[in-house]
Design a protein around this motif. Structure first.
Motif, PDB file in Angstrom:
ATOM      1  N   UNK A 269       0.830  -1.201   0.000  1.00  0.00           N
ATOM      2  CA  UNK A 269       0.000   0.000   0.000  1.00  0.00           C
ATOM      3  C   UNK A 269       0.867   1.255   0.000  1.00  0.00           C
ATOM      4  N   UNK A 270       1.959   1.232   0.779  1.00  0.00           N
ATOM      5  CA  UNK A 270       2.859   2.389   0.822  1.00  0.00           C
ATOM      6  C   UNK A 270       3.482   2.637  -0.550  1.00  0.00           C
ATOM      7  N   UNK A 271       3.881   1.575  -1.236  1.00  0.00           N
ATOM      8  CA  UNK A 271       4.457   1.743  -2.573  1.00  0.00           C
ATOM      9  C   UNK A 271       3.415   2.299  -3.551  1.00  0.00           C
ATOM     10  N   UNK A 272       2.178   1.790  -3.430  1.00  0.00           N
ATOM     11  CA  UNK A 272       1.121   2.284  -4.316  1.00  0.00           C
ATOM     12  C   UNK A 272       0.811   3.751  -4.033  1.00  0.00           C
ATOM     13  N   UNK A 273       0.854   4.141  -2.750  1.00  0.00           N
ATOM     14  CA  UNK A 273       0.613   5.549  -2.390  1.00  0.00           C
ATOM     15  C   UNK A 273       1.675   6.440  -3.013  1.00  0.00           C
ATOM     16  N   UNK A 274       2.932   5.988  -2.976  1.00  0.00           N
ATOM     17  CA  UNK A 274       3.996   6.780  -3.614  1.00  0.00           C
ATOM     18  C   UNK A 274       3.714   6.949  -5.097  1.00  0.00           C
ATOM     19  N   UNK A 275       3.314   5.879  -5.772  1.00  0.00           N
ATOM     20  CA  UNK A 275       3.040   5.950  -7.204  1.00  0.00           C
ATOM     21  C   UNK A 275       1.852   6.865  -7.492  1.00  0.00           C
TER      22      UNK A 275
END
Length: 292
Positions: A269-275
């Protein structure tokens, strides 16, 4: 400058005069302090730390960011105070043989014990318990008021609205990210943002042999905790209905413990938020995104 309590204010003031301000976290300055700690030694250490090519800097916060952070922390403080009162109330009843489970949801059970005709509690104890109940009710009203205020603020910004398109991210998590996280341009990729949150294992590697431990917990605790709670909501009995068969999450749930799956999902989820924030896009379901 060293990032202290008023550093963000002074950074904004110095920027007005045309200066380029870089803030350094105190834990990165400390190794450069020689022997005794004083103003001169601190200044020398800050200069030495700032000259290191691998040094990481803190982005100065804007006034709205600091205001949201104060509101968020105020709500968290009241929640902790209410928890303390609930535990004190449970402890008082436990001394007279009444065992009440943990959690604010069991307040009605405590009220029933006090309202029971002919209970074995002394009058003084009953008065103190009712006083604690009144304080808990007052804290709950203040928490609800701040929660409502945070929810209204989450509807007013594009970033918060975009973040809430992701399953498991609500107004509280969205506002925490907007208040505490720096601009996503500060991170090269989503893995760096997840590491900044502390959603990575601790490393005990040496001699070319990799040893990974539990989650480091060295990053931003507020966002990390909310992401794990949001991830847990997606793998509980209600969230399981939306898990696609054969997906990564379904395979993880079949062979791994629930908390481990929640932390792994929080990392994704954190990686998706960055994207999402780096590209200015709303959340897309992975299966649908691959089809496109």
């Amino acid at each position: 400058m060293e990032s202290c309590g008023s550093a963000h204010f002074w950074a904004r003031e110095l920027v007005k005069f045309g200066h380029a301000v870089k803030l350094i976290a105190p834990q990165y300055v400390r190794p450069f302090v020689k022997r005794q700690k004083n103003d001169a030694a601190d200044a020398e250490a800050i200069v030495a730390a700032a000259q290191r090519p691998e040094m990481r800097f803190v982005d100065p916060k804007t006034e709205p960011q600091q205001a949201r952070a104060i509101l968020f922390r105020a709500r968290e403080r009241i929640v902790h105070q209410r928890t303390e009162l609930v535990n004190a109330l449970r402890a008082a009843l436990y001394e007279y043989g009444h065992v009440v489970p943990l959690g604010i949801s069991h307040i009605k059970r405590i009220e029933a014990i006090l309202d029971e005709v002919g209970n074995d509690l002394p009058r003084l104890v009953q008065e103190e318990c009712r006083d604690l109940l009144a304080q808990i009710a007052e804290k709950t009203a203040r928490i609800d008021d701040k929660t409502k205020k945070i929810g209204e603020m989450a509807k007013q910004t594009d970033i918060a609205r975009r973040l809430q398109t992701m399953p498991g991210v609500g107004p509280m998590t969205a506002m925490a990210i907007e208040a505490f996280a720096p601009a996503m341009g500060s991170f090269r990729r989503g893995r760096d943002f997840a590491a900044w949150l502390g959603l990575v294992p601790r490393q005990f590697s040496s001699g070319g042999k990799e040893r990974l431990g539990r989650v480091s917990k060295a990053g931003q605790a507020d966002i990390r905790r909310l992401l794990i709670i949001g991830a847990m909501s997606r793998i509980t009995w209600m969230g399981r209905k939306r898990i696609v068969d054969g997906s990564w999450l379904a395979r993880m749930r079949a062979k791994k413990p629930r908390m481990l799956v929640a932390i792994a999902l929080a990392n994704k989820m954190a990686r998706a938020i960055w994207a999402m924030l780096a590209k200015g896009e709303n959340y897309r379901v992975p299966a649908l995104a691959m089809a496109v």
